[in-house]
Motif scaffolding. Structure first.
Motif, PDB file in Angstrom:
ATOM      1  N   THR A 117      42.765  35.685  65.208  1.00  0.00           N
ATOM      2  CA  THR A 117      41.504  36.398  65.378  1.00  0.00           C
ATOM      3  C   THR A 117      40.399  35.353  65.424  1.00  0.00           C
ATOM      4  O   THR A 117      40.425  34.354  64.700  1.00  0.00           O
ATOM      5  CB  THR A 117      41.282  37.375  64.219  1.00  0.00           C
ATOM      6  N   VAL A 118      39.410  35.564  66.266  1.00  0.00           N
ATOM      7  CA  VAL A 118      38.370  34.557  66.500  1.00  0.00           C
ATOM      8  C   VAL A 118      37.721  34.085  65.195  1.00  0.00           C
ATOM      9  O   VAL A 118      37.283  34.889  64.372  1.00  0.00           O
ATOM     10  CB  VAL A 118      37.295  35.119  67.455  1.00  0.00           C
ATOM     11  N   GLY A 119      37.699  32.794  65.028  1.00  0.00           N
ATOM     12  CA  GLY A 119      36.972  32.180  63.919  1.00  0.00           C
ATOM     13  C   GLY A 119      37.729  32.045  62.630  1.00  0.00           C
ATOM     14  O   GLY A 119      37.190  31.497  61.656  1.00  0.00           O
ATOM     15  N   LEU A 120      38.983  32.498  62.572  1.00  0.00           N
ATOM     16  CA  LEU A 120      39.684  32.528  61.295  1.00  0.00           C
ATOM     17  C   LEU A 120      40.512  31.276  61.005  1.00  0.00           C
ATOM     18  O   LEU A 120      41.300  31.258  60.066  1.00  0.00           O
ATOM     19  CB  LEU A 120      40.572  33.770  61.193  1.00  0.00           C
ATOM     20  N   GLY A 121      40.320  30.224  61.780  1.00  0.00           N
ATOM     21  CA  GLY A 121      40.945  28.946  61.477  1.00  0.00           C
ATOM     22  C   GLY A 121      40.005  28.098  60.636  1.00  0.00           C
ATOM     23  O   GLY A 121      39.439  28.545  59.638  1.00  0.00           O
ATOM     24  N   SER A 122      39.788  26.862  61.046  1.00  0.00           N
ATOM     25  CA  SER A 122      38.899  25.963  60.301  1.00  0.00           C
ATOM     26  C   SER A 122      37.449  26.414  60.348  1.00  0.00           C
ATOM     27  O   SER A 122      36.664  26.110  59.441  1.00  0.00           O
ATOM     28  CB  SER A 122      39.011  24.543  60.852  1.00  0.00           C
ATOM     29  N   THR A 123      37.083  27.145  61.393  1.00  0.00           N
ATOM     30  CA  THR A 123      35.673  27.504  61.576  1.00  0.00           C
ATOM     31  C   THR A 123      35.110  28.312  60.415  1.00  0.00           C
ATOM     32  O   THR A 123      34.017  28.025  59.917  1.00  0.00           O
ATOM     33  CB  THR A 123      35.493  28.260  62.902  1.00  0.00           C
ATOM     34  N   CYS A 124      35.821  29.329  59.960  1.00  0.00           N
ATOM     35  CA  CYS A 124      35.280  30.166  58.889  1.00  0.00           C
ATOM     36  C   CYS A 124      35.219  29.416  57.559  1.00  0.00           C
ATOM     37  O   CYS A 124      34.480  29.808  56.656  1.00  0.00           O
ATOM     38  CB  CYS A 124      36.076  31.460  58.738  1.00  0.00           C
ATOM     39  N   ALA A 125      35.988  28.329  57.432  1.00  0.00           N
ATOM     40  CA  ALA A 125      35.978  27.539  56.200  1.00  0.00           C
ATOM     41  C   ALA A 125      34.938  26.428  56.226  1.00  0.00           C
ATOM     42  O   ALA A 125      34.721  25.750  55.212  1.00  0.00           O
ATOM     43  CB  ALA A 125      37.359  26.936  55.954  1.00  0.00           C
ATOM     44  N   SER A 126      34.262  26.241  57.359  1.00  0.00           N
ATOM     45  CA  SER A 126      33.270  25.173  57.477  1.00  0.00           C
ATOM     46  C   SER A 126      32.080  25.417  56.556  1.00  0.00           C
ATOM     47  O   SER A 126      31.617  26.549  56.405  1.00  0.00           O
ATOM     48  CB  SER A 126      32.764  25.092  58.923  1.00  0.00           C
ATOM     49  N   THR A 127      31.579  24.352  55.957  1.00  0.00           N
ATOM     50  CA  THR A 127      30.361  24.464  55.149  1.00  0.00           C
ATOM     51  C   THR A 127      29.106  24.259  55.995  1.00  0.00           C
ATOM     52  O   THR A 127      27.994  24.333  55.483  1.00  0.00           O
ATOM     53  CB  THR A 127      30.389  23.464  53.985  1.00  0.00           C
ATOM     54  N   SER A 128      29.281  23.972  57.285  1.00  0.00           N
ATOM     55  CA  SER A 128      28.234  24.113  58.313  1.00  0.00           C
ATOM     56  C   SER A 128      27.053  23.182  58.158  1.00  0.00           C
ATOM     57  O   SER A 128      25.923  23.528  58.498  1.00  0.00           O
ATOM     58  CB  SER A 128      27.760  25.577  58.373  1.00  0.00           C
ATOM     59  N   LEU A 129      27.270  21.980  57.642  1.00  0.00           N
ATOM     60  CA  LEU A 129      26.237  20.961  57.650  1.00  0.00           C
ATOM     61  C   LEU A 129      26.185  20.333  59.035  1.00  0.00           C
ATOM     62  O   LEU A 129      27.223  20.080  59.662  1.00  0.00           O
ATOM     63  CB  LEU A 129      26.520  19.876  56.612  1.00  0.00           C
ATOM     64  N   LEU A 130      24.993  20.065  59.525  1.00  0.00           N
ATOM     65  CA  LEU A 130      24.797  19.412  60.818  1.00  0.00           C
ATOM     66  C   LEU A 130      24.113  18.071  60.579  1.00  0.00           C
ATOM     67  O   LEU A 130      22.917  18.006  60.316  1.00  0.00           O
ATOM     68  CB  LEU A 130      23.948  20.287  61.739  1.00  0.00           C
ATOM     69  N   GLN A 131      24.895  17.005  60.663  1.00  0.00           N
ATOM     70  CA  GLN A 131      24.372  15.670  60.388  1.00  0.00           C
ATOM     71  C   GLN A 131      24.820  14.713  61.480  1.00  0.00           C
ATOM     72  O   GLN A 131      25.890  14.884  62.066  1.00  0.00           O
ATOM     73  CB  GLN A 131      24.892  15.170  59.039  1.00  0.00           C
ATOM     74  N   TYR A 132      24.008  13.706  61.750  1.00  0.00           N
ATOM     75  CA  TYR A 132      24.418  12.684  62.709  1.00  0.00           C
ATOM     76  C   TYR A 132      25.301  11.637  62.047  1.00  0.00           C
ATOM     77  O   TYR A 132      26.029  10.906  62.728  1.00  0.00           O
ATOM     78  CB  TYR A 132      23.202  11.997  63.342  1.00  0.00           C
ATOM     79  N   GLU A 133      25.274  11.573  60.714  1.00  0.00           N
ATOM     80  CA  GLU A 133      26.057  10.562  60.020  1.00  0.00           C
ATOM     81  C   GLU A 133      27.544  10.796  60.192  1.00  0.00           C
ATOM     82  O   GLU A 133      28.052  11.897  59.947  1.00  0.00           O
ATOM     83  CB  GLU A 133      25.733  10.539  58.521  1.00  0.00           C
ATOM     84  N   ILE A 134      28.232   9.769  60.629  1.00  0.00           N
ATOM     85  CA  ILE A 134      29.682   9.793  60.765  1.00  0.00           C
ATOM     86  C   ILE A 134      30.269   9.371  59.428  1.00  0.00           C
ATOM     87  O   ILE A 134      29.640   8.650  58.652  1.00  0.00           O
ATOM     88  CB  ILE A 134      30.099   8.838  61.908  1.00  0.00           C
ATOM     89  N   ASP A 135      31.498   9.807  59.130  1.00  0.00           N
ATOM     90  CA  ASP A 135      32.117   9.435  57.856  1.00  0.00           C
ATOM     91  C   ASP A 135      32.254   7.926  57.693  1.00  0.00           C
ATOM     92  O   ASP A 135      32.313   7.422  56.576  1.00  0.00           O
ATOM     93  CB  ASP A 135      33.490  10.105  57.721  1.00  0.00           C
ATOM     94  N   VAL A 136      32.323   7.208  58.797  1.00  0.00           N
ATOM     95  CA  VAL A 136      32.285   5.744  58.764  1.00  0.00           C
ATOM     96  C   VAL A 136      30.838   5.316  58.973  1.00  0.00           C
ATOM     97  O   VAL A 136      30.248   5.606  60.013  1.00  0.00           O
ATOM     98  CB  VAL A 136      33.183   5.144  59.859  1.00  0.00           C
ATOM     99  N   PRO A 137      30.212   4.630  57.993  1.00  0.00           N
ATOM    100  CA  PRO A 137      28.805   4.232  58.131  1.00  0.00           C
ATOM    101  C   PRO A 137      28.564   3.376  59.371  1.00  0.00           C
ATOM    102  O   PRO A 137      29.487   2.723  59.883  1.00  0.00           O
ATOM    103  CB  PRO A 137      28.546   3.428  56.849  1.00  0.00           C
TER     104      PRO A 137
END
Length: 402
Positions: free
Chosen positions: A61-81
């Motif tokens: 069903t639409v959105g029930l994978g990783s999407t619904c579990a996302s905490t939805s922060l929008l940042q340009y910072e990559i996990d590698v500085p």
């Protein structure tokens, strides 16, 4: 793959806002996007707005994978500085990757405005030095970001104490950040795309792909066949069935959400907060006054082990927030866990894969998967149209060869 469990806050709050049909007949289409989460929705949005015929299919069903579990922060910072990424891939590539991520925040804002949905909030982002020993690295990172033109400030220990009440020794404040609701955004994108002529099918598993000279046939588990000229794989971590497993290291992450608060901001400007230690703690607020916190990551072995740790991890996250903001009286109301992955350089995989003709990948791996998904949508849309896209080299499957 079992991608999440528990009670993801957005799913509990919003339920199933729309229904989508299951494919029940053979169809033809120009482009088929496999995966209807936020990556697939953004890619389809770019395709239909470019005038391309597009069909989206998802096994769930639409959105029930990783999407619904996302905490939805929008940042340009990559996990590698930026400084570490420069050492890995060079200054030009590292700065370009960070610039693309920063630009993607603005692109997402423009997209949401066109959707006419209240699903985008501009925020500051604070990257906190967890320990004094992190200060030299963090100051170097600040100077590198400032030099490439990113809007950043250095906050001293005194500034942090005064503005946030925190005892960290220093921080980078970034003005380019935001938050959304990935689950609702995904549905809003699909509704827009459907109005533009796209077709979206869920509960439609593509179980086999037959490639031909001018396209492919997608065989679904129910029997119907999708005949298509181009394929976009946007299934996130489930895409490992198509590509080498070694390109990403899977991890389990945990998140909690508090009950809603009646008072004003939880902290200074309700900034997004994260830290230098690994795995890092991150926090944000919601429009209805809740606090979401996440982290306490573990290497992924299997869903059972991940889920078994949920109660312990939720208690630890609760204590993490209480330690930093004791005045808030933080208590968790929802807790959930999901699966995500990290790549060698922190960058996603986007574009063509030599073993699959007529196929493009939009895999937003990493902690800032939504901004990566926006980049992927733009890159893949150009490639499908046969246009040149130099940025595709940054995210190529071949970038570590030689």
């Amino acid at each position: 793959m079992d991608l999440n469990s528990g009670y993801p806050f957005s799913l509990v709050k919003n339920g199933l806002p729309y229904e989508y049909p299951k494919l029940d007949r053979d169809i033809r289409t120009a482009v088929t996007v496999i995966g209807a989460g936020v990556s697939g929705a953004l890619t389809a949005y770019a395709l239909v707005n470019a005038g391309l015929e597009c069909t989206v299919a998802d096994a769930r069903t639409v959105g029930l994978g990783s999407t619904c579990a996302s905490t939805s922060l929008l940042q340009y910072e990559i996990d590698v500085p930026l400084t570490q990424l420069t050492e890995k891939i060079g200054k030009t590539g590292a700065e370009r990757a960070y610039a693309l991520c920063a630009a993607s925040v603005g692109e997402l804002e423009r997209t949401v405005k066109k959707l006419k949905e209240p699903l985008f909030e501009r925020k500051d982002s604070l990257l906190l030095a967890s320990f004094k020993k992190d200060l030299p690295m963090l100051k170097k990172e600040y100077e590198a970001r400032l030099a490439m033109g990113l809007e950043v400030e250095w906050w001293s220990a005194a500034t942090l104490k005064n503005k946030m009440g925190l005892n960290n020794p220093g921080a980078i404040r970034s003005a380019t950040a935001a938050q959304t609701d990935a689950y609702l955004l995904t549905h809003a994108l699909h509704q827009h795309n459907i109005r533009k002529g796209a077709r979206v099918f869920d509960r439609t598993l593509v179980k086999n792909i037959r490639f031909h000279k001018n396209g492919a046939e997608l065989l679904t588990d129910g029997g119907p066949v999708i005949r298509t000229r181009h394929i976009v794989i946007a299934t996130g971590y489930e895409a490992l069935q198509y590509v080498p497993a070694g390109i990403v290291k899977l991890q389990s992450t945990y998140a909690i959400a508090s009950d809603h608060r009646e008072s004003g901001p939880a902290w200074y400007r309700d900034s997004l907060i994260w830290e230098t230690k690994q795995p890092y703690l991150y926090m944000r607020t919601t429009p209805d006054g809740r606090i979401i916190a996440g982290g306490r990551d573990e290497d992924y072995y299997n869903p059972h082990r991940r889920d078994k740790l949920l109660k312990l991890k939720a208690r630890q996250l609760e204590k993490d927030v209480q330690k930093r903001f004791p005045q808030l009286g933080f208590r968790q109301e929802f807790a959930w866990t999901g699966t995500f992955g990290n790549t060698q350089d922190g960058l996603p995989y986007i574009g063509e894969y030599s073993k699959m003709p007529h196929t493009y990948f939009a895999l937003g791996f990493g902690g800032n998967g939504i901004t990566f998904s926006q980049i992927a949508a733009e890159v893949v849309c150009k490639l499908v149209q046969g246009k040149k896209c130099p940025d595709a080299e940054l995210f190529s499957f071949n970038r570590f060869k030689g």
